[in-house]
Structures are given as C-alpha cells and as structure tokens.
Scaffold this motif. Structure first.
Motif, PDB file in Angstrom:
ATOM      1  N   MET A   1       0.850  -1.203   0.000  1.00 16.02           N
ATOM      2  CA  MET A   1       0.000   0.000   0.000  1.00 16.02           C
ATOM      3  C   MET A   1       0.883   1.250   0.000  1.00 16.02           C
ATOM      4  O   MET A   1       1.636   1.496   0.941  1.00 16.02           O
ATOM      5  N   THR A   2       0.803   2.023  -1.063  1.00 16.75           N
ATOM      6  CA  THR A   2       1.621   3.228  -1.180  1.00 16.75           C
ATOM      7  C   THR A   2       0.990   4.372  -0.383  1.00 16.75           C
ATOM      8  O   THR A   2      -0.226   4.387  -0.135  1.00 16.75           O
ATOM      9  N   PRO A   3       1.800   5.358   0.019  1.00 18.63           N
ATOM     10  CA  PRO A   3       1.249   6.517   0.720  1.00 18.63           C
ATOM     11  C   PRO A   3       0.154   7.224  -0.068  1.00 18.63           C
ATOM     12  O   PRO A   3      -0.821   7.713   0.510  1.00 18.63           O
ATOM     13  N   MET A   4       0.272   7.281  -1.400  1.00 18.84           N
ATOM     14  CA  MET A   4      -0.749   7.947  -2.208  1.00 18.84           C
ATOM     15  C   MET A   4      -2.079   7.199  -2.136  1.00 18.84           C
ATOM     16  O   MET A   4      -3.147   7.813  -2.011  1.00 18.84           O
ATOM     17  N   LYS A   5      -2.034   5.870  -2.209  1.00 10.82           N
ATOM     18  CA  LYS A   5      -3.270   5.089  -2.085  1.00 10.82           C
ATOM     19  C   LYS A   5      -3.905   5.315  -0.718  1.00 10.82           C
ATOM     20  O   LYS A   5      -5.125   5.427  -0.591  1.00 10.82           O
ATOM     21  N   GLU A   6      -3.067   5.385   0.300  1.00 12.73           N
ATOM     22  CA  GLU A   6      -3.577   5.635   1.645  1.00 12.73           C
ATOM     23  C   GLU A   6      -4.238   7.008   1.738  1.00 12.73           C
ATOM     24  O   GLU A   6      -5.278   7.170   2.391  1.00 12.73           O
ATOM     25  N   ASP A   7      -3.649   7.991   1.081  1.00 13.04           N
ATOM     26  CA  ASP A   7      -4.249   9.335   1.079  1.00 13.04           C
ATOM     27  C   ASP A   7      -5.625   9.314   0.428  1.00 13.04           C
ATOM     28  O   ASP A   7      -6.550  10.010   0.874  1.00 13.04           O
ATOM     29  N   TYR A   8      -5.775   8.528  -0.622  1.00 14.97           N
ATOM     30  CA  TYR A   8      -7.084   8.409  -1.277  1.00 14.97           C
ATOM     31  C   TYR A   8      -8.107   7.782  -0.339  1.00 14.97           C
ATOM     32  O   TYR A   8      -9.251   8.261  -0.237  1.00 14.97           O
ATOM     33  N   LEU A   9      -7.716   6.716   0.331  1.00 17.52           N
ATOM     34  CA  LEU A   9      -8.651   6.060   1.252  1.00 17.52           C
ATOM     35  C   LEU A   9      -9.062   7.017   2.370  1.00 17.52           C
ATOM     36  O   LEU A   9     -10.239   7.072   2.748  1.00 17.52           O
ATOM     37  N   LYS A  10      -8.115   7.790   2.875  1.00 19.06           N
ATOM     38  CA  LYS A  10      -8.420   8.716   3.968  1.00 19.06           C
ATOM     39  C   LYS A  10      -9.339   9.847   3.508  1.00 19.06           C
ATOM     40  O   LYS A  10     -10.253  10.240   4.248  1.00 19.06           O
ATOM     41  N   ILE A  11      -9.131  10.362   2.294  1.00 17.77           N
ATOM     42  CA  ILE A  11      -9.978  11.465   1.842  1.00 17.77           C
ATOM     43  C   ILE A  11     -11.383  10.961   1.521  1.00 17.77           C
ATOM     44  O   ILE A  11     -12.378  11.652   1.787  1.00 17.77           O
ATOM     45  N   ILE A  12     -11.503   9.764   0.983  1.00 14.05           N
ATOM     46  CA  ILE A  12     -12.838   9.202   0.719  1.00 14.05           C
ATOM     47  C   ILE A  12     -13.565   8.972   2.039  1.00 14.05           C
ATOM     48  O   ILE A  12     -14.762   9.257   2.155  1.00 14.05           O
ATOM     49  N   PHE A  13     -12.843   8.493   3.046  1.00 10.04           N
ATOM     50  CA  PHE A  13     -13.408   8.322   4.390  1.00 10.04           C
ATOM     51  C   PHE A  13     -13.894   9.668   4.930  1.00 10.04           C
ATOM     52  O   PHE A  13     -15.012   9.786   5.430  1.00 10.04           O
ATOM     53  N   GLU A  14     -13.058  10.686   4.807  1.00 15.21           N
ATOM     54  CA  GLU A  14     -13.390  12.010   5.336  1.00 15.21           C
ATOM     55  C   GLU A  14     -14.583  12.630   4.627  1.00 15.21           C
ATOM     56  O   GLU A  14     -15.412  13.307   5.246  1.00 15.21           O
ATOM     57  N   LEU A  15     -14.694  12.387   3.341  1.00 16.43           N
ATOM     58  CA  LEU A  15     -15.783  12.975   2.557  1.00 16.43           C
ATOM     59  C   LEU A  15     -17.112  12.237   2.731  1.00 16.43           C
ATOM     60  O   LEU A  15     -18.130  12.673   2.210  1.00 16.43           O
TER      61      LEU A  15
ATOM     62  N   LEU B   1     -16.291   3.415  -0.135  1.00 14.39           N
ATOM     63  CA  LEU B   1     -15.364   2.422   0.386  1.00 14.39           C
ATOM     64  C   LEU B   1     -16.069   1.077   0.552  1.00 14.39           C
ATOM     65  O   LEU B   1     -17.218   1.015   0.986  1.00 14.39           O
ATOM     66  N   THR B   2     -15.380   0.008   0.220  1.00 20.11           N
ATOM     67  CA  THR B   2     -15.865  -1.336   0.512  1.00 20.11           C
ATOM     68  C   THR B   2     -15.608  -1.625   1.996  1.00 20.11           C
ATOM     69  O   THR B   2     -14.889  -0.865   2.673  1.00 20.11           O
ATOM     70  N   PRO B   3     -16.152  -2.713   2.557  1.00 22.65           N
ATOM     71  CA  PRO B   3     -15.842  -3.056   3.954  1.00 22.65           C
ATOM     72  C   PRO B   3     -14.344  -3.137   4.237  1.00 22.65           C
ATOM     73  O   PRO B   3     -13.876  -2.662   5.275  1.00 22.65           O
ATOM     74  N   ASP B   4     -13.585  -3.721   3.315  1.00 21.22           N
ATOM     75  CA  ASP B   4     -12.127  -3.775   3.501  1.00 21.22           C
ATOM     76  C   ASP B   4     -11.521  -2.377   3.452  1.00 21.22           C
ATOM     77  O   ASP B   4     -10.595  -2.059   4.211  1.00 21.22           O
ATOM     78  N   GLY B   5     -12.050  -1.536   2.574  1.00 21.00           N
ATOM     79  CA  GLY B   5     -11.559  -0.163   2.481  1.00 21.00           C
ATOM     80  C   GLY B   5     -11.875   0.647   3.715  1.00 21.00           C
ATOM     81  O   GLY B   5     -11.049   1.438   4.188  1.00 21.00           O
ATOM     82  N   VAL B   6     -13.074   0.445   4.268  1.00 22.74           N
ATOM     83  CA  VAL B   6     -13.460   1.137   5.498  1.00 22.74           C
ATOM     84  C   VAL B   6     -12.532   0.762   6.643  1.00 22.74           C
ATOM     85  O   VAL B   6     -12.056   1.624   7.399  1.00 22.74           O
ATOM     86  N   LYS B   7     -12.266  -0.531   6.785  1.00 16.44           N
ATOM     87  CA  LYS B   7     -11.405  -1.008   7.876  1.00 16.44           C
ATOM     88  C   LYS B   7     -10.013  -0.407   7.796  1.00 16.44           C
ATOM     89  O   LYS B   7      -9.461   0.087   8.793  1.00 16.44           O
ATOM     90  N   LEU B   8      -9.449  -0.413   6.600  1.00 19.14           N
ATOM     91  CA  LEU B   8      -8.092   0.118   6.421  1.00 19.14           C
ATOM     92  C   LEU B   8      -8.075   1.632   6.604  1.00 19.14           C
ATOM     93  O   LEU B   8      -7.187   2.181   7.270  1.00 19.14           O
ATOM     94  N   ALA B   9      -9.059   2.327   6.043  1.00 22.91           N
ATOM     95  CA  ALA B   9      -9.109   3.786   6.157  1.00 22.91           C
ATOM     96  C   ALA B   9      -9.261   4.213   7.611  1.00 22.91           C
ATOM     97  O   ALA B   9      -8.597   5.162   8.068  1.00 22.91           O
ATOM     98  N   ALA B  10     -10.135   3.545   8.363  1.00 23.87           N
ATOM     99  CA  ALA B  10     -10.343   3.901   9.764  1.00 23.87           C
ATOM    100  C   ALA B  10      -9.068   3.705  10.580  1.00 23.87           C
ATOM    101  O   ALA B  10      -8.755   4.521  11.454  1.00 23.87           O
ATOM    102  N   GLU B  11      -8.329   2.653  10.285  1.00 23.73           N
ATOM    103  CA  GLU B  11      -7.067   2.403  10.993  1.00 23.73           C
ATOM    104  C   GLU B  11      -6.051   3.495  10.691  1.00 23.73           C
ATOM    105  O   GLU B  11      -5.378   4.007  11.596  1.00 23.73           O
ATOM    106  N   LEU B  12      -5.940   3.878   9.421  1.00 28.85           N
ATOM    107  CA  LEU B  12      -4.999   4.929   9.031  1.00 28.85           C
ATOM    108  C   LEU B  12      -5.377   6.268   9.653  1.00 28.85           C
ATOM    109  O   LEU B  12      -4.529   6.989  10.186  1.00 28.85           O
TER     110      LEU B  12
END
Length: 218
Positions: free
Chosen positions: A1-15, A61-72
């Motif tokens: 998981m690259t930092p850029m992908k993580e940034d995407y997951l976090k912004i989708i979570f935030e939005l 976010l999918t369930p897997d995406g939600v879990k990872l985004a919330a952790e980050l």
C-alpha cells in the motif's frame, strides 16, 4: 500500500464514502490533484477491492476499504492530537509529521497513545478519531460549498491540509464558528460568508469551500 493510495482512502473516508457516494471532483479538490489522476487511482483501488465505483454515481469504500481507512485515520489523528496538545505544535504544521509517524505505529502503540491522551474523539482540526474497533461518532459530511444562500451554519471541521489551515487562519475562520452563507459567486467563484456578530463579509475560495465541513447550528 503506497502513501498515495492511503491518502485516497483517507480522503474518501473524510468525505463520507463510508455511507454515501463521493465524486471524483470532491476527491480532486480535497487532494489538490487533477481529476484525471483521480480516475486512474480509483480504478486501481477498485481492482484491489478497497473502493466501489459506479460511473456517474460516485465512489464509496468497501468493507475492507473502510477497515483500512479507519485504521490509518485513527493513527494519523492520534499523533496530530499528541503533537498539538503535548508538544505545542501549530495545528497547521502537524500533518507531515503525523504522516511519517502513522506508518511506524503498531496497534499496541496506537492503543497506548490513545490511553495517554485520554481517548480523544476529535483531532485538532475537528476530524473524528475512530476507536480501535473502528467505531466513531457521526459527523456531518456537508461541505460549505453545498450550503444554501441565507443559511446559518456552524463550521464543524476542516480537511487536513497545511495551506488550507494557514489560509483559514488568515481569514479568521475557526472551528465552531457560526456563519451565515451570504451567496455563492458564479463560475466557481468564492462563497461569501459572515461570522455571527460581525458585519464584515469573508470571501472563501471555491477550493477551500470544498475543504470545509458544516453542520446545522444548534
């Protein structure tokens, strides 16, 4: 998981991408990147099963995406809180430090940091901090840009961006300020607001208005 992908997951979570579809445009404005780059990355994240993308409908976010985004988000915002509350950092300056620290933080360290900070629920710029199990309090996902002319709202939180936070500080806008939305200037112009008790209009840029979350005044 690259930092850029993580940034995407976090912004989708935030939005609000846990409960609703978010647009490419909002992701683009939130990250400050070209819309074409968003499309390419969303395709990669969808292939990895982390987001669901329906053309012309939006991204969630999918369930897997939600879990990872919330952790980050949890680890990042715990460090932001620590840096501001315990080390005296300026709110606008903590993001890059927290970005580095979150990637070196085990679940055990995050739990210890959470306890040390007395289990904060929000970071210094108003973002929610998920618990170790991924639970968090409900927040508004309405953007200032989507507010109605004449509506009185409260500023609930800001996206975590150094330039944005410096810009809003210069404008004199803070968390929990009550403002009246005067008007939206056309052609992606600024949103004009007025703080409660003031007679001075504040011009909030089009981009910044997509980085500020509002709630109904209580």
């Amino acid at each position: 998981m690259t930092p850029m992908k993580e940034d995407y997951l976090k912004i989708i979570f935030e939005l609000g991408g846990v409960k609703k579809k978010v647009s490419n445009k909002d992701i683009s404005l939130g990250l400050g990147i070209a819309a074409g780059s968003v499309t390419e990355m969303i395709t990669k994240l969808a292939d990895e099963g982390l987001v669901s993308h329906e053309p012309y409908a939006g991204i969630s976010l999918t369930p897997d995406g939600v879990k990872l985004a919330a952790e980050l988000v949890r680890k990042h915002r715990l460090w932001e809180t620590f840096l501001v509350d315990k080390l005296g950092y300026n709110v606008a300056d903590v993001h890059p430090e927290a970005e580095v620290l979150e990637h070196q933080t085990s679940d055990r360290l995050a739990a210890a940091l959470d306890t040390f900070l007395d289990h904060p629920t929000n970071c210094p710029h108003g973002g929610v901090i998920p618990s170790a199990t991924g639970n968090y309090s409900d927040v508004s996902h309405r953007l200032l840009a989507d507010g109605q002319d004449g509506e009185e709202v409260m500023i609930e939180r800001f996206l975590d961006n150094h330039e944005l936070l410096v810009y809003l500080h210069d404008l004199g806008l803070k968390l929990h300020d009550r403002v009246t939305i005067i008007k939206h200037e056309p052609f992606e112009g600024p949103v004009v607001v007025r703080k409660a008790g003031s007679d001075q209009d504040i011009m909030v840029s089009f981009k910044a208005s997509h980085n500020i979350f509002i709630n109904e005044t209580k």
